[in-house]
Design an enzyme around this catalytic site. Structure first.
Site, PDB file in Angstrom:
ATOM      1  N   HIS A  26       1.218   0.767 -13.173  1.00 15.78           N
ATOM      2  CA  HIS A  26       1.964  -0.435 -13.552  1.00 15.78           C
ATOM      3  C   HIS A  26       3.457  -0.111 -13.524  1.00 15.78           C
ATOM      4  O   HIS A  26       3.866   0.946 -14.026  1.00 15.78           O
ATOM      5  CB  HIS A  26       1.539  -0.910 -14.945  1.00 15.78           C
ATOM      6  CG  HIS A  26       2.255  -2.140 -15.372  1.00 15.78           C
ATOM      7  ND1 HIS A  26       1.937  -3.386 -14.877  1.00 15.78           N
ATOM      8  CD2 HIS A  26       3.307  -2.321 -16.214  1.00 15.78           C
ATOM      9  CE1 HIS A  26       2.754  -4.283 -15.408  1.00 15.78           C
ATOM     10  NE2 HIS A  26       3.589  -3.669 -16.224  1.00 15.78           N
ATOM     11  N   ASN A  38       1.624   3.004  -2.667  1.00 16.23           N
ATOM     12  CA  ASN A  38       0.938   3.917  -3.590  1.00 16.23           C
ATOM     13  C   ASN A  38      -0.357   4.447  -2.966  1.00 16.23           C
ATOM     14  O   ASN A  38      -0.713   5.609  -3.177  1.00 16.23           O
ATOM     15  CB  ASN A  38       0.651   3.229  -4.924  1.00 16.23           C
ATOM     16  CG  ASN A  38       1.862   3.277  -5.845  1.00 16.23           C
ATOM     17  OD1 ASN A  38       2.229   4.345  -6.327  1.00 16.23           O
ATOM     18  ND2 ASN A  38       2.504   2.132  -6.041  1.00 16.23           N
ATOM     19  N   MET A  40      -3.518  -7.126  -7.119  1.00 17.65           N
ATOM     20  CA  MET A  40      -2.835  -8.167  -7.886  1.00 17.65           C
ATOM     21  C   MET A  40      -3.768  -9.272  -8.377  1.00 17.65           C
ATOM     22  O   MET A  40      -3.393 -10.435  -8.439  1.00 17.65           O
ATOM     23  CB  MET A  40      -1.683  -8.760  -7.049  1.00 17.65           C
ATOM     24  CG  MET A  40      -0.674  -7.725  -6.585  1.00 17.65           C
ATOM     25  SD  MET A  40      -0.015  -6.662  -7.901  1.00 17.65           S
ATOM     26  CE  MET A  40       1.220  -7.738  -8.597  1.00 17.65           C
ATOM     27  N   ARG A  77     -14.941 -15.312 -10.248  1.00 19.55           N
ATOM     28  CA  ARG A  77     -14.324 -13.998 -10.394  1.00 19.55           C
ATOM     29  C   ARG A  77     -15.411 -12.926 -10.559  1.00 19.55           C
ATOM     30  O   ARG A  77     -15.322 -11.826 -10.017  1.00 19.55           O
ATOM     31  CB  ARG A  77     -13.419 -14.031 -11.634  1.00 19.55           C
ATOM     32  CG  ARG A  77     -12.192 -13.180 -11.565  1.00 19.55           C
ATOM     33  CD  ARG A  77     -11.371 -13.409 -12.811  1.00 19.55           C
ATOM     34  NE  ARG A  77     -10.348 -14.434 -12.633  1.00 19.55           N
ATOM     35  CZ  ARG A  77      -9.184 -14.238 -12.013  1.00 19.55           C
ATOM     36  NH1 ARG A  77      -8.892 -13.064 -11.512  1.00 19.55           N
ATOM     37  NH2 ARG A  77      -8.301 -15.200 -11.899  1.00 19.55           N
ATOM     38  N   GLY A  88       0.778  -1.236   0.000  1.00 21.96           N
ATOM     39  CA  GLY A  88       0.000   0.000   0.000  1.00 21.96           C
ATOM     40  C   GLY A  88       0.804   1.279   0.000  1.00 21.96           C
ATOM     41  O   GLY A  88       0.314   2.320   0.444  1.00 21.96           O
ATOM     42  N   ASP A 136      -3.000  -4.906 -18.502  1.00 29.37           N
ATOM     43  CA  ASP A 136      -1.998  -3.836 -18.614  1.00 29.37           C
ATOM     44  C   ASP A 136      -2.034  -3.120 -19.965  1.00 29.37           C
ATOM     45  O   ASP A 136      -1.002  -2.776 -20.549  1.00 29.37           O
ATOM     46  CB  ASP A 136      -0.583  -4.380 -18.320  1.00 29.37           C
ATOM     47  CG  ASP A 136      -0.468  -4.919 -16.907  1.00 29.37           C
ATOM     48  OD1 ASP A 136      -1.156  -4.385 -16.024  1.00 29.37           O
ATOM     49  OD2 ASP A 136       0.284  -5.883 -16.680  1.00 29.37           O
TER      50      ASP A 136
HETATM   51  C1  GAR Z   1       3.685  -1.204  -7.279  1.00 25.11           C
HETATM   52  O1  GAR Z   1       4.997  -1.219  -7.781  1.00 25.11           O
HETATM   53  C2  GAR Z   1       2.677  -1.257  -8.411  1.00 25.11           C
HETATM   54  O2  GAR Z   1       3.086  -0.544  -9.548  1.00 25.11           O
HETATM   55  C3  GAR Z   1       2.654  -2.728  -8.694  1.00 25.11           C
HETATM   56  O3  GAR Z   1       2.715  -3.357  -7.430  1.00 25.11           O
HETATM   57  C4  GAR Z   1       3.399  -2.505  -6.533  1.00 25.11           C
HETATM   58  C5  GAR Z   1       2.500  -2.270  -5.338  1.00 25.11           C
HETATM   59  O4  GAR Z   1       3.185  -1.592  -4.332  1.00 25.11           O
HETATM   60  N1  GAR Z   1       1.491  -3.108  -9.404  1.00 25.11           N
HETATM   61  C6  GAR Z   1       1.446  -4.118 -10.256  1.00 25.11           C
HETATM   62  O5  GAR Z   1       2.395  -4.834 -10.488  1.00 25.11           O
HETATM   63  C7  GAR Z   1       0.094  -4.323 -10.905  1.00 25.11           C
HETATM   64  N2  GAR Z   1       0.195  -5.317 -11.919  1.00 25.11           N
HETATM   65  P1  GAR Z   1       2.391  -0.844  -3.194  1.00 25.11           P
HETATM   66  O6  GAR Z   1       1.400  -1.868  -2.619  1.00 25.11           O
HETATM   67  O7  GAR Z   1       3.435  -0.465  -2.185  1.00 25.11           O
HETATM   68  O8  GAR Z   1       1.695   0.327  -3.790  1.00 25.11           O
END
Ligand code: GAR
Length: 225
Positions: free
Chosen positions: A114, A19, A95, A70, A17, A150
């Site tokens: 991404h 981001n 994810m 899903r 988390g 993506d």
């Molecule tokens: C981030 O690097 C995001 O870009 C990536 O997962 C990480 C999550 O980090 N997302 C993907 O790979 C989506 N396919 P966070 O939980 O610390 O934000």
């Protein structure tokens, strides 16, 4: 001056988390045009849930294994966001694949970040794959979500150099720092209508500052003059 209308947004997470934290911090600014109405996680132990709670944000845990399909999971996510009055969803390290029905319900209202310069390195393990490919510039992308993984109109990108001593972890950390700057920035411009999408084409308002045309990330760098 009238107070800024803050658009209620939802955030979908599965883990750390960081981001989400960048979005929480941005929303703490008085002039930021969004507020986080709900954070949904498909993982009960996601650290991002603690970040949301610490900021006083409502959370919902929807473990995907509790749902037969899903489609049923996605419908529950949509219902949770609708109940919270959410108008835009940001996926932030979520994810799981989502169904075409979910993508259609939130068409042009579903953003993702991404960790690569799309369309390069869609999917997982982007940093290891970037190193293996020998690219000299890597980065991250904020885009609108379409059914194919993506893909979707690109709202913004940030580029970082790949350095000779990089490991996937070191490169990931450099990209992640860029992600934290890019996501709140793109979300703001999108909500303000300064980045617009017409079909699959993204227009950036002429009042958005443009990158000086002589600014160029060259890696390996040119010698200093
Ligand atoms: C981030 O690097 C995001 O870009 C990536 O997962 C990480 C999550 O980090 N997302 C993907 O790979 C989506 N396919 P966070 O939980 O610390 O934000």
């Amino acid at each position: 001056m009238s107070p800024t209308r803050r658009l209620p947004i939802g955030v979908m997470i599965s883990g750390r988390g960081s981001n989400l934290q960048a979005l929480i911090d941005a929303c703490a600014e008085p002039a930021y045009p969004a507020r986080i109405a709900l954070v949904v996680s498909n993982v009960a132990a996601a650290r991002g849930l603690e970040r949301a709670r610490a900021a006083g944000i409502a959370t919902r845990i929807l473990p995907h294994r509790d749902f037969a399909t899903r489609a049923a999971f996605d419908a529950a996510v949509t219902a949770a966001f609708e109940d919270a009055g959410v108008e835009i969803i940001c996926m932030a390290g979520f994810m799981r694949l989502v169904t075409p029905e979910f993508v259609a319900r939130w068409h042009d209202r579903l953003l993702n970040i991404h960790p690569s310069l799309l369309p390069a390195f869609r999917g997982l393990d982007t940093h290891a794959r970037a190193l293996a490919a020998g690219v000299k510039v890597h980065g991250c992308t904020v885009h609108l979500v379409r059914s194919e993984l993506d893909t979707g109109p690109i709202l913004g990108q940030a580029a970082v150099p790949v350095l000779p001593a990089d490991t996937p972890e070191r490169l990931a950390a450099r990209v992640l720092a860029a992600e934290h700057r890019l996501y709140p920035h793109c979300l703001r411009l999108f909500i303000e209508g300064r980045i617009r999408v017409a079909g699959e084409v993204v227009e950036i308002d002429s009042d958005v500052e443009t990158v000086p045309t002589d600014r160029c990330l060259i890696n390996p760098p040119l010698p200093k003059p």
